[in-house]
Write a protein that holds these residues in place. Structure first.
Motif, PDB file in Angstrom:
ATOM      1  N   ASN A 177      41.690  38.574  36.104  1.00 60.22           N
ATOM      2  CA  ASN A 177      42.011  39.453  37.236  1.00 60.22           C
ATOM      3  C   ASN A 177      41.024  40.608  37.409  1.00 60.22           C
ATOM      4  O   ASN A 177      40.795  41.058  38.527  1.00 60.22           O
ATOM      5  N   VAL A 198      41.854  28.109  38.112  1.00 58.34           N
ATOM      6  CA  VAL A 198      42.889  28.008  39.145  1.00 58.34           C
ATOM      7  C   VAL A 198      43.876  26.893  38.805  1.00 58.34           C
ATOM      8  O   VAL A 198      45.089  27.090  38.841  1.00 58.34           O
ATOM      9  N   GLU A 233      44.712  25.522  36.003  1.00 56.24           N
ATOM     10  CA  GLU A 233      45.535  25.744  34.808  1.00 56.24           C
ATOM     11  C   GLU A 233      46.100  27.162  34.713  1.00 56.24           C
ATOM     12  O   GLU A 233      46.697  27.511  33.702  1.00 56.24           O
ATOM     13  N   GLN A 234      45.874  27.974  35.747  1.00 53.98           N
ATOM     14  CA  GLN A 234      46.401  29.345  35.809  1.00 53.98           C
ATOM     15  C   GLN A 234      46.028  30.167  34.569  1.00 53.98           C
ATOM     16  O   GLN A 234      46.839  30.903  34.024  1.00 53.98           O
ATOM     17  N   LYS A 274      44.270  33.091  32.410  1.00 52.30           N
ATOM     18  CA  LYS A 274      44.033  34.521  32.627  1.00 52.30           C
ATOM     19  C   LYS A 274      43.094  35.120  31.585  1.00 52.30           C
ATOM     20  O   LYS A 274      42.562  36.206  31.770  1.00 52.30           O
ATOM     21  N   ARG A 313      47.340  31.825  29.331  1.00 55.41           N
ATOM     22  CA  ARG A 313      47.833  32.105  30.685  1.00 55.41           C
ATOM     23  C   ARG A 313      48.331  33.539  30.801  1.00 55.41           C
ATOM     24  O   ARG A 313      49.031  33.883  31.745  1.00 55.41           O
TER      25      ARG A 313
END
Length: 154
Positions: free
Chosen positions: A80, A95, A97-98, A100, A122
């Motif tokens: 992010n 995207v 597998e989300q 982070k 994630r």
């Protein structure tokens, strides 16, 4: 590429995921494609769906493409804050597998990068530089037919 025919990459990445408590682990391998080499995600553990199988990356594109091109590990502690939202389309595995917080390392064979090992969470800031370094040390020098370090480095 002379992959060892009996090497169980799926079993190995599942072991890595359990050992280090990652949410997701995947292995991308170089595929010859009409004079150009592309990378595709061949193995995954902890995946949310099978979209990773349809991702095709060129050298310099996406996480695997960048690691393949540079031959250097890549760490993104917080997607992010480290990647502009408008640029996320360049990172389809993030995207799909989300993810982070993630890291990727080159896998070498015969002095060339032949694969990329990606690990991630994630949740934001789960993979710190210290944890990523510890993972790379814990992985060891060998991963199947590959070396997890650049040839000639100690």
């Amino acid at each position: 590429m002379k992959n060892q025919p009996n090497y169980q990459y799926q079993a190995e990445i599942e072991k890595l995921r359990d050992r280090f408590q990652f949410d997701f682990v995947s292995l991308a391998l170089v595929q010859p494609a009409e004079d150009r080499f592309v990378l595709t995600w061949q193995y995954a553990s902890g995946n949310m769906n099978d979209r990773y199988k349809r991702i095709i990356l060129h050298s310099g594109k996406g996480i695997a493409g960048i690691v393949f091109k540079t031959g250097k590990p890549m760490l993104i502690q917080n997607v992010n804050t480290d990647i502009e939202s408008r640029d996320l389309f360049n990172y389809p595995i993030i995207v799909a597998e989300q993810l982070k917080s993630l890291g990727a390392i080159p896998l070498w064979e015969a002095a060339r990068v032949q694969g990329v090992l990606l690990v991630g969470y994630r949740a934001e800031n789960r993979l710190t530089q210290a944890a990523f370094d510890q993972f790379q040390e814990g992985l060891g020098r060998e991963f199947g037919a590959f070396h997890a370090g650049e040839v000639g480095q100690p």
